[in-house]
Design an enzyme around this catalytic site. Structure first.
Site, PDB file in Angstrom:
ATOM      1  N   ARG A 286       0.807  -1.235   0.000  1.00 32.54           N
ATOM      2  CA  ARG A 286       0.000   0.000   0.000  1.00 32.54           C
ATOM      3  C   ARG A 286       0.832   1.274   0.000  1.00 32.54           C
ATOM      4  O   ARG A 286       0.475   2.251  -0.633  1.00 32.54           O
ATOM      5  CB  ARG A 286      -0.946   0.015   1.205  1.00 32.54           C
ATOM      6  CG  ARG A 286      -2.102  -0.944   1.071  1.00 32.54           C
ATOM      7  CD  ARG A 286      -3.011  -0.850   2.273  1.00 32.54           C
ATOM      8  NE  ARG A 286      -4.059  -1.857   2.204  1.00 32.54           N
ATOM      9  CZ  ARG A 286      -4.451  -2.587   3.239  1.00 32.54           C
ATOM     10  NH1 ARG A 286      -3.905  -2.427   4.426  1.00 32.54           N
ATOM     11  NH2 ARG A 286      -5.403  -3.480   3.077  1.00 32.54           N
TER      12      ARG A 286
ATOM     13  N   HIS B 149     -17.674  -0.973   9.700  1.00 34.62           N
ATOM     14  CA  HIS B 149     -16.876   0.009  10.441  1.00 34.62           C
ATOM     15  C   HIS B 149     -17.579   1.369  10.375  1.00 34.62           C
ATOM     16  O   HIS B 149     -18.152   1.733   9.338  1.00 34.62           O
ATOM     17  CB  HIS B 149     -15.497   0.188   9.789  1.00 34.62           C
ATOM     18  CG  HIS B 149     -14.542  -0.951  10.041  1.00 34.62           C
ATOM     19  ND1 HIS B 149     -14.826  -2.034  10.827  1.00 34.62           N
ATOM     20  CD2 HIS B 149     -13.261  -1.144   9.592  1.00 34.62           C
ATOM     21  CE1 HIS B 149     -13.787  -2.850  10.850  1.00 34.62           C
ATOM     22  NE2 HIS B 149     -12.824  -2.332  10.104  1.00 34.62           N
TER      23      HIS B 149
ATOM     24  N   LYS C 298      -2.225   3.722   9.447  1.00 34.21           N
ATOM     25  CA  LYS C 298      -2.776   3.454   8.107  1.00 34.21           C
ATOM     26  C   LYS C 298      -3.782   4.533   7.722  1.00 34.21           C
ATOM     27  O   LYS C 298      -3.799   5.005   6.585  1.00 34.21           O
ATOM     28  CB  LYS C 298      -3.465   2.080   8.072  1.00 34.21           C
ATOM     29  CG  LYS C 298      -2.493   0.918   8.038  1.00 34.21           C
ATOM     30  CD  LYS C 298      -3.257  -0.404   8.063  1.00 34.21           C
ATOM     31  CE  LYS C 298      -2.307  -1.551   8.315  1.00 34.21           C
ATOM     32  NZ  LYS C 298      -3.007  -2.844   8.374  1.00 34.21           N
TER      33      LYS C 298
ATOM     34  N   SER D 256     -15.254  -8.190  12.612  1.00 33.23           N
ATOM     35  CA  SER D 256     -14.857  -8.925  11.407  1.00 33.23           C
ATOM     36  C   SER D 256     -13.618  -8.333  10.751  1.00 33.23           C
ATOM     37  O   SER D 256     -13.020  -8.984   9.893  1.00 33.23           O
ATOM     38  CB  SER D 256     -16.004  -8.995  10.394  1.00 33.23           C
ATOM     39  OG  SER D 256     -16.435  -7.692  10.066  1.00 33.23           O
TER      40      SER D 256
ATOM     41  N   CYS E  23      -9.523  -1.297   5.312  1.00 32.04           N
ATOM     42  CA  CYS E  23     -10.971  -1.060   5.392  1.00 32.04           C
ATOM     43  C   CYS E  23     -11.332   0.160   6.239  1.00 32.04           C
ATOM     44  O   CYS E  23     -12.357   0.796   5.997  1.00 32.04           O
ATOM     45  CB  CYS E  23     -11.692  -2.295   5.916  1.00 32.04           C
ATOM     46  SG  CYS E  23     -10.968  -3.011   7.382  1.00 32.04           S
TER      47      CYS E  23
HETATM   48  C1  2RA Z   1      -9.324  -4.207  11.130  1.00 38.58           C
HETATM   49  N1  2RA Z   1      -8.795  -2.681   9.370  1.00 38.58           N
HETATM   50  O1  2RA Z   1     -10.446  -3.700  11.216  1.00 38.58           O
HETATM   51  C2  2RA Z   1      -8.487  -3.958   9.948  1.00 38.58           C
HETATM   52  C3  2RA Z   1      -8.627  -5.072   8.965  1.00 38.58           C
HETATM   53  N2  2RA Z   1      -7.869  -4.877   7.797  1.00 38.58           N
HETATM   54  O2  2RA Z   1      -8.857  -4.928  11.991  1.00 38.58           O
END
Ligand code: 2RA
Length: 350
Positions: free
Chosen positions: A99, A258, A229, A159, A129
């Site tokens: 990335r 999320h 990130k 998840s 995500c």
């Molecule tokens: C998480 N963003 O929610 C991470 C998964 N790639 O743990």
């Protein structure tokens, strides 16, 4: 004749990729190849009405593949995406392996689709995500007002930590349900231990009846990998290398979707009515913002949905040129499988 491969086809995100392909009215692929670890090889999965046998990850598995979508651990992508490229495929990778590589574009089609076509390494990365869940909204606002500063808090679903995370949350919920716990220090952890769950958890603390201000792994200065990130990926996707970003990532007892609370400051004046127009004009956003009628997005309403839902849009009272709002995005769909697939569609469209 265009062949699409799904690498990690039997995983949680791979299954959602297949659901998305099944739901498309038409697809541009003459062949869809399913690739997974040798453990899953030989399984048969149904894709668009056809039973397809999963083949084991190997160099030959990429023979004739035009686009390979990867959803596998970072180390597996780091090893195998270049192999796919050496066989002539474009790799669209949903791991963290590439990335931040300056020679690999990080793409959200409604924000920076053009960058998918400049890929010196033959690899296009899909963002994390957490970043992705707010990016359609931020990209649209940035085009209208010019983003200058970003402060976010995430409310991340279990998840995000994979099937292990989903299983742990469900087991913890079963362990505390009907026990009347939550009134005394430590009673939630005791109920979870009494149910025989191991003390090691992907969340590092009880998640049932709780929130956990830690997602990812620890990095310098007390920041977590997830928080970094959000900062680094937002800068790269929006093409704003000096964007000021501060993030706090929190795990909440939600299975999927999320959410983020966003405090965004812009170069030009903003108001709620214009922001509403900007959101309404973006096809991948659903605006649910009628606070008087108690209408706002929640993860429970958004799970399984493709668009990003936006609500609680407010003009900050004490910060000029600043909006506060709440976004929810299904972390397995737009946050992972859908965006990856949309990149593949963008690649084949050109
Ligand atoms: C998480 N963003 O929610 C991470 C998964 N790639 O743990």
């Amino acid at each position: 004749m265009t062949t699409l491969a799904i690498v990690g086809a039997t995983g949680a995100v791979g299954s959602v990729m297949i659901d998305i392909i099944d739901a498309r009215e038409s697809v541009p692929w003459s062949e869809i190849r399913l690739i997974a670890s040798p453990r899953s090889a030989g399984k048969r999965l149904r894709v668009r009405g056809e039973d397809i046998e999963v083949v084991a990850l190997s160099p030959e598995a990429f023979d004739g593949v035009d686009i390979a979508m990867f959803d596998v651990p970072d180390a597996v992508s780091a090893q195998w995406a270049p192999v796919a490229v050496s066989k002539g495929a474009i790799a669209v990778d949903n791991s963290g392996a590439f990335r931040m590589d300056p020679e690999v574009p990080l793409v959200v089609p409604e924000v920076n689709a053009d960058q998918a076509h400049e890929r010196p390494k033959g690899i296009v990365s899909n963002p994390n995500c957490t970043t992705l869940s707010m990016m359609a909204a931020l990209g649209a606002l940035h085009r209208a007002f010019g983003l200058r500063e970003l402060v976010v808090a995430s409310y991340q679903a279990a998840s995000g930590a994979g099937q292990e995370g989903i299983d742990r949350l469900q087991q913890e919920i079963a362990a505390v349900a009907g026990k009347g716990v939550g009134h005394r220090r430590g009673d939630v952890a005791e109920a979870i231990a009494s149910a025989g769950l191991p003390p090691e958890s992907p969340f590092n603390a009880p998640l049932a009846l709780n929130v956990v201000p830690f997602a990812g792994s620890i990095r310098d200065g007390g920041w977590t990998s997830e928080e970094l990130k959000v900062r680094n990926e937002s800068r790269k996707i929006l093409g704003l290398p000096d964007l000021k970003v501060s993030a706090t990532c929190v795990r909440v007892p939600v299975v999927t979707t999320h959410s983020l609370s966003v405090h965004a400051t812009f170069d030009s004046e903003v108001d709620v009515a214009t922001a509403h127009q900007v959101f309404a004009a973006q096809p991948s956003i659903v605006l649910v913002d009628e606070p008087e009628a108690k209408r706002f997005p929640t993860p429970a309403d958004v799970v399984g949905e493709d668009p990003t839902y936006v609500g609680r849009v407010r003009q900050a009272l004490d910060f000029p040129n600043t909006l506060d709002f709440f976004v929810c995005g299904d972390n397995l769909r737009k946050g992972a499988a859908l965006n990856t697939y949309e990149i593949a569609e963008e690649l084949v469209r050109r």
